[in-house]
Design a protein around this motif. Structure first.
Motif, PDB file in Angstrom:
ATOM      1  N   UNK A 259      -6.212  67.519  34.527  1.00 45.18           N
ATOM      2  CA  UNK A 259      -6.576  66.718  35.546  1.00 45.18           C
ATOM      3  C   UNK A 259      -6.058  66.725  36.880  1.00 45.18           C
ATOM      4  N   UNK A 260      -5.221  67.935  37.178  1.00 49.92           N
ATOM      5  CA  UNK A 260      -4.640  67.913  38.452  1.00 49.92           C
ATOM      6  C   UNK A 260      -5.554  68.857  39.184  1.00 49.92           C
ATOM      7  N   UNK A 261      -5.718  68.576  40.651  1.00 45.43           N
ATOM      8  CA  UNK A 261      -6.606  69.543  41.327  1.00 45.43           C
ATOM      9  C   UNK A 261      -5.589  69.962  42.380  1.00 45.43           C
ATOM     10  N   UNK A 262      -6.115  70.640  43.728  1.00 47.03           N
ATOM     11  CA  UNK A 262      -5.393  71.144  44.615  1.00 47.03           C
ATOM     12  C   UNK A 262      -4.281  70.343  45.336  1.00 47.03           C
TER      13      UNK A 262
ATOM     14  N   UNK B 221       1.440  61.003  32.702  1.00 50.79           N
ATOM     15  CA  UNK B 221       1.347  61.956  33.461  1.00 50.79           C
ATOM     16  C   UNK B 221       0.363  61.518  34.877  1.00 50.79           C
ATOM     17  N   UNK B 222      -0.858  60.863  34.400  1.00 46.32           N
ATOM     18  CA  UNK B 222      -1.758  60.605  35.499  1.00 46.32           C
ATOM     19  C   UNK B 222      -1.320  59.537  36.656  1.00 46.32           C
ATOM     20  N   UNK B 223      -0.674  58.626  36.048  1.00 51.45           N
ATOM     21  CA  UNK B 223       0.201  57.522  36.691  1.00 51.45           C
ATOM     22  C   UNK B 223       1.272  57.835  37.880  1.00 51.45           C
ATOM     23  N   UNK B 224       1.866  58.964  36.970  1.00 55.07           N
ATOM     24  CA  UNK B 224       3.060  59.473  37.667  1.00 55.07           C
ATOM     25  C   UNK B 224       2.614  60.459  38.914  1.00 55.07           C
TER      26      UNK B 224
ATOM     27  N   UNK C 247       3.284  72.897  35.740  1.00 56.70           N
ATOM     28  CA  UNK C 247       2.146  71.931  35.343  1.00 56.70           C
ATOM     29  C   UNK C 247       0.906  72.605  35.284  1.00 56.70           C
ATOM     30  N   UNK C 248       0.836  73.960  34.803  1.00 55.69           N
ATOM     31  CA  UNK C 248      -0.057  74.791  34.691  1.00 55.69           C
ATOM     32  C   UNK C 248      -1.148  74.272  34.058  1.00 55.69           C
ATOM     33  N   UNK C 249      -0.530  74.043  32.635  1.00 58.16           N
ATOM     34  CA  UNK C 249      -1.413  73.553  31.701  1.00 58.16           C
ATOM     35  C   UNK C 249      -2.116  72.429  31.938  1.00 58.16           C
ATOM     36  N   UNK C 250      -1.692  71.565  33.038  1.00 62.07           N
ATOM     37  CA  UNK C 250      -2.563  70.408  33.203  1.00 62.07           C
ATOM     38  C   UNK C 250      -3.127  70.335  34.756  1.00 62.07           C
TER      39      UNK C 250
END
Length: 497
Positions: A22-25, A160-163, A243-246
């Protein structure tokens, strides 16, 4: 028996569970930028550099930026080929051998558990005393740092999203705040007639004689010691790779995020250093202050504006510690997933509902609290902490660059990022820089940081011997390189179902 909220792997080294991509650039950039955090590094180390190298020590900064950019480019080339949580631990395990890989992972762990203490200790020792007008002591620094670390661990454990959302906001605040603070210092300093650019080249409180000397066998010269400012600050950009897997499309996103973060921080940091140093006034007197950067800011901008901006600095430093905590828990989880970390049976578990490695977060927090308790009682706690947190990444970077040099012709193809014709020049510059940086730590003032590294390494070797004795070398093997992409393709399909 596992609780319904937790799952674990039954085979190794497949992931214990799937984390959401769920992490972008910008999120990836924010992770790299947040870990590096020029506010943290400069507020922590500027006083030490002022005392050892004088104001002209700031000119070591741009050299450090170039060196670390070369390292970031090499890390980007590796991250594009092996986009897996655990970065250097994963790369060395697969490209060299599992023994060296494990040692790299352990050294990375030793770095991540001490650097968060150094970062959060900065809030208690250099910022809050200036904000609230109290004298920092070992006791109050210990309590405040402990509470800050607890809050960071809770955020990482919850979501993780909130962090990452909190970190993105904090990084945005840091970028705007540091740019605004730098401009304000220049403008107000010019209006007040306090800007003195001659200070940028002054040596006091350090003696002029032998200022540029490299030093002897057991001591580094004044100017070489100045490199600690940049070397401590511009580290952790590789946290984006952890955090590559996310991360969505990690092969392309992560290399760009790391390099962009280093360059952006390098430019902004240099401008801020010039602003603060040109407004330093009597540098011999300023060097006596336990909070020299904060002292300059409040003296130029006044107590109200200055302290308001210091609040933004606290946000930036908190964000840095938050990203370090996030990165540290992911490393512990990645090594535990491979059954290669103490108490891996517990630490590899991931909350089914929260998609966070809850047990690894708690374990990381407890270790960092122990380190805080050990170092907080020393008279020069901040110097020892930031020195150890500079030496360890230098070791990690040097080992990873050496690995790339040896294995570069056998690396798998990359779909996202390559060094191309610049590979050799980048490797040469990175190697020269890292050798020079490591040589600085021969100085006798780094005896305690070297002792910490030695003790942690000894603990790691002892556990490694236990692993080899109980499993044999084959028990530490990692997936073949050709299986990496296949495994992650399967993860993606499984997650989608």
């Amino acid at each position: 028996m596992e609780t319904p909220d937790e799952v674990s792997s039954t085979t190794s080294p497949q992931p214990a569970t799937h984390m959401k991509r769920e992490l972008g650039l910008y999120a990836s950039f924010a992770v790299a930028f947040g870990f590096v955090s020029i506010a943290t590094g400069i507020f922590t180390a500027y006083g030490a550099v002022l005392n050892t190298s004088g104001p002209r020590g700031i000119w070591a900064w741009p050299i450090t930026v170039v060196g670390q950019t070369m390292v970031a480019l090499i890390f980007g080339a590796l991250a594009a080929r092996i986009p897996i949580s655990g970065y250097a631990y994963q790369w060395v395990s697969r490209l060299a051998n599992p023994i060296l890989g494990w040692l790299t992972g352990w050294v990375s762990f030793a770095f991540l558990v001490i650097v968060v203490v150094a970062v959060d200790y900065t809030i208690a020792a250099t910022i809050l005393p200036e904000l609230f007008g109290y004298v920092p002591t070992a006791a109050n620094c210990w309590v405040i740092t402990s509470l800050v670390m607890l809050l960071q661990a809770i955020l990482v454990a919850v979501s993780t999203k909130l962090t990452n959302k909190a970190n993105e906001i904090a990084v945005t605040v840091q970028i705007i705040g540091m740019i605004g603070l730098t401009i304000l210092l220049f403008v107000v300093g010019a209006i007040l007639g306090r800007l003195d650019f001659a200070t940028l080249f002054a040596a006091a409180p350090v003696a002029e004689a032998s200022h540029w000397d490299f030093g002897g066998l057991t001591n580094a010269g004044p100017f070489p010691l100045a490199f600690l400012l940049g070397a401590f600050t511009i580290v952790g950009f590789e946290s984006a790779a952890n955090l590559a897997e996310e991360t969505k499309n990690p092969e392309r996103v992560i290399p760009r995020a790391m390099v962009q973060a280093v360059i952006a921080l390098g430019v902004l940091g240099m401008l801020f250093l010039i602003a603060v140093t040109s407004l330093a006034g009597d540098t011999t007197e300023l060097a006596k202050s336990p909070t020299p950067v904060a002292t300059v800011i409040t003296s130029v901008l006044g107590p109200i504006v200055g302290k308001s901006l210091l609040v933004l600095v606290v946000v930036s430093i908190f964000s840095c510690g938050l990203v370090i905590t996030l990165s540290g828990t992911r490393l512990i989880w990645a090594m535990s997933r491979d059954e290669r970390f103490p108490a891996w049976q517990l630490l590899r578990k991931v909350s089914r509902n929260r998609h966070t490695p809850l047990a690894a977060t708690v374990g990381y927090f407890l270790v960092t609290q122990g380190i805080l308790a050990i170092f907080s009682g020393t008279s020069d706690a901040l110097f020892v902490l930031f020195s150890a947190a500079t030496l360890l990444p230098a070791i990690i970077y040097a080992g990873t660059v050496l690995l790339y040099i040896v294995k570069r012709k056998s690396l798998p193809a990359s779909k996202g990022f390559t060094l191309g014709k610049w590979e050799i020049p980048v490797l040469i510059l990175a190697s020269i820089w890292l050798i020079y940086e490591l040589l600085i730590f021969r100085d006798v003032s780094f005896e305690q940081p070297r002792m910490y590294v030695g003790i942690m390494f000894a603990i790691g070797v002892a556990y490694l011997v236990y692993l080899v004795a109980t499993r044999g070398r084959k028990g530490l093997s990692m997936p073949d390189m050709q299986d990496v992409d296949k495994a992650f393709d399967e993860d993606t399909v499984s997650e989608a179902q």
